[in-house]
Design an enzyme around this catalytic site. Structure first.
Site, PDB file in Angstrom:
ATOM      1  CG  HIS A  29      75.959   2.369  16.739  1.00  0.00           C
ATOM      2  ND1 HIS A  29      76.188   1.927  15.441  1.00  0.00           N
ATOM      3  CD2 HIS A  29      77.027   1.950  17.452  1.00  0.00           C
ATOM      4  CE1 HIS A  29      77.349   1.285  15.397  1.00  0.00           C
ATOM      5  NE2 HIS A  29      77.880   1.298  16.606  1.00  0.00           N
ATOM      6  CG  HIS A  31      80.148   0.372  21.280  1.00  0.00           C
ATOM      7  ND1 HIS A  31      79.923  -0.972  21.103  1.00  0.00           N
ATOM      8  CD2 HIS A  31      80.012   0.938  20.050  1.00  0.00           C
ATOM      9  CE1 HIS A  31      79.672  -1.218  19.828  1.00  0.00           C
ATOM     10  NE2 HIS A  31      79.721  -0.071  19.166  1.00  0.00           N
ATOM     11  CG  HIS A 209      78.507  -3.261  15.273  1.00  0.00           C
ATOM     12  ND1 HIS A 209      77.662  -3.257  16.336  1.00  0.00           N
ATOM     13  CD2 HIS A 209      79.337  -2.182  15.429  1.00  0.00           C
ATOM     14  CE1 HIS A 209      77.956  -2.212  17.118  1.00  0.00           C
ATOM     15  NE2 HIS A 209      78.975  -1.552  16.597  1.00  0.00           N
ATOM     16  CD  GLU A 212      82.744  -0.472  12.375  1.00  0.00           C
ATOM     17  OE1 GLU A 212      82.509  -1.568  12.915  1.00  0.00           O
ATOM     18  OE2 GLU A 212      83.268   0.495  12.976  1.00  0.00           O
ATOM     19  CG  ASP A 290      80.858   3.315  16.878  1.00  0.00           C
ATOM     20  OD1 ASP A 290      80.348   2.421  17.584  1.00  0.00           O
ATOM     21  OD2 ASP A 290      81.628   3.057  15.927  1.00  0.00           O
ATOM     22  CG  ASP A 291      83.341   3.175  20.358  1.00  0.00           C
ATOM     23  OD1 ASP A 291      82.985   2.525  21.351  1.00  0.00           O
ATOM     24  OD2 ASP A 291      83.289   2.723  19.198  1.00  0.00           O
TER      25      ASP A 291
HETATM   26  N1  ADE Z   1      83.031  -1.957  19.615  1.00  0.00           N
HETATM   27  C1  ADE Z   1      83.135  -0.658  19.941  1.00  0.00           C
HETATM   28  N2  ADE Z   1      83.088   0.096  18.845  1.00  0.00           N
HETATM   29  C2  ADE Z   1      82.943  -0.741  17.794  1.00  0.00           C
HETATM   30  C3  ADE Z   1      82.816  -0.555  16.397  1.00  0.00           C
HETATM   31  N3  ADE Z   1      82.838   0.644  15.825  1.00  0.00           N
HETATM   32  N4  ADE Z   1      82.708  -1.651  15.625  1.00  0.00           N
HETATM   33  C4  ADE Z   1      82.685  -2.866  16.179  1.00  0.00           C
HETATM   34  N5  ADE Z   1      82.790  -3.088  17.476  1.00  0.00           N
HETATM   35  C5  ADE Z   1      82.910  -2.031  18.292  1.00  0.00           C
HETATM   36 ZN    ZN Z   2      79.608   0.349  17.171  1.00  0.00          ZN
END
Ligand code: ADE
Ligand code: ZN
Length: 350
Positions: A29, A31, A209, A212, A290-291
């Site tokens: 997971h 992006h 997703h 969250e 995630d990011d």
């Molecule tokens: N796009 C990038 N990061 C995300 C996240 N944590 N939740 C939903 N969409 C995303």
């Molecule tokens: Zn995500």
């Protein structure tokens, strides 16, 4: 698949960070647009003759103070605006995969958001070919297997998702699965029932997703309406005991992202994160970044900070790494191979 019976030796807590860093693992997971470091955003902006609304790298980094998912997404989509050419997508993914090698990631499944790019006039071909080439090179350069999962953004319509799917079909062999991301609350999974059904017919692996920020009901509908194989995040499941039972019974993996949850205020402190409860309940949880460029850490930082804050043990570490391979979309032989490597890493950790 979930908690393993592998006998993990007694490992002193002060040696855990070393173990966490050294054990092989998969990242399921992340992006890829969320791996764009401010330095690379500035470099790509310069290369492409674009002007950013920030004077310097530090100004951009200072803007990374998020209060919820949407406050992050606004900055994240703006950052992705510097990506124009195939080489830009290649450079971004190559930088992430080089970083992944440092974190002993053996396998990575990369999300990408094509609609963010096609809406700016960038061709699907440009996006997919750049990312895919970086994934292929990662095998030879870093010994990492990497594949691509195309996400539909849920703030746009199902019709737009269908159009995106159509544009992606010429590159079907370069995309292993589809996912659903972007602003969750108010955009439930069932809005994408038909496009996910079509993707299923086409043989894509399915993830979404859910849970969250959104309610357990979204996790139920991701499972029962979209029929996904993994839930991305899913940390809100703890509010619904019947859902917890379902996730355990069906061994549905959750790709949990602790530093993301902290930065987006899903949990007030890392010590309050429920990963330990999810694991101890028998859920097939994994740790992911995630990011990472936006949330203060790549995968090993997610591991080391979460373990330090929540008191997870070496047995949890093994379970998390093993879950990451078992929950991945690699074939059974490759999974066995990675699990053997994981076992060897634990056996030789002295
Ligand atoms: N796009 C990038 N990061 C995300 C996240 N944590 N939740 C939903 N969409 C995303
Ligand atoms: Zn995500």
């Amino acid at each position: 698949m979930s908690s393993s019976i592998f006998p993990v030796k007694n490992i002193a807590p002060d040696r855990l960070p070393d173990l966490l860093r050294r054990m092989p693992k998969a990242e399921l997971h992340m992006h890829i647009e969320g791996s764009l470091e401010p330095e690379l955003i500035f470099a790509l902006a310069q290369r492409n003759g674009l002007t950013l609304p920030y004077a310097a790298v530090e100004d951009l980094r200072r803007a990374y103070a998020f209060t919820n998912l949407q406050s992050f997404l606004d900055i994240y989509y703006a950052g992705a605006g510097v990506l124009l050419h195939e080489q830009d997508f290649y450079d971004m993914a190559h930088a992430y995969l080089a970083r992944a090698a440092i974190d002993t990631i053996a396998h990575a499944e990369l999300f990408f958001d094509p609609q963010t790019h096609t809406a700016r006039g960038v061709a699907m071909e440009t996006v997919v070919n750049g990312l895919y080439r970086a994934c292929m090179d990662a095998q030879t350069e870093f010994g990492i297997s990497a594949s691509l999962i195309m996400c539909f953004v849920r703030h746009l319509s199902e019709q737009e998702a269908f159009e995106t799917l159509e544009q992606a079909l010429p590159y079907r062999d370069k995309i292993i699965g589809v996912g659903l991301d972007s602003g969750e609350v108010g955009n439930p999974p069932e809005n994408f029932a038909r496009v996910f059904a079509r993707c299923r017919e086409l043989g894509f692996r399915l993830v979404a997703h859910a849970g969250e920020e959104g309610p357990p009901a979204y996790i139920w509908s991701a499972l029962d309406v979209l029929r996904v194989e993994r839930i991305d995040h899913g940390v809100q499941a703890f509010k619904d005991p019947a859902l917890m039972q379902r996730l355990v019974k069906d061994k549905v993996p959750l790709t949990v992202c602790p530093l993301s949850n902290l930065k987006l205020c899903v949990f007030p402190r890392l010590a309050d994160h429920n990963l330990g409860q999810l694991l101890d309940a028998g859920i097939v949880a994994t740790i992911n970044s995630d990011d990472p460029a936006y949330f203060g850490g790549y995968l090993n930082e997610n591991f080391t900070q979460t373990f330090a804050a929540t008191g997870l043990t070496a047995q949890h570490a093994y379970t998390l790494a093993r879950n990451s391979f078992e929950a991945s979309f690699i074939d059974a032989g490759a999974k066995r191979n990675y699990v053997d490597r994981l076992n060897a890493a634990f056996e030789t950790f002295v």
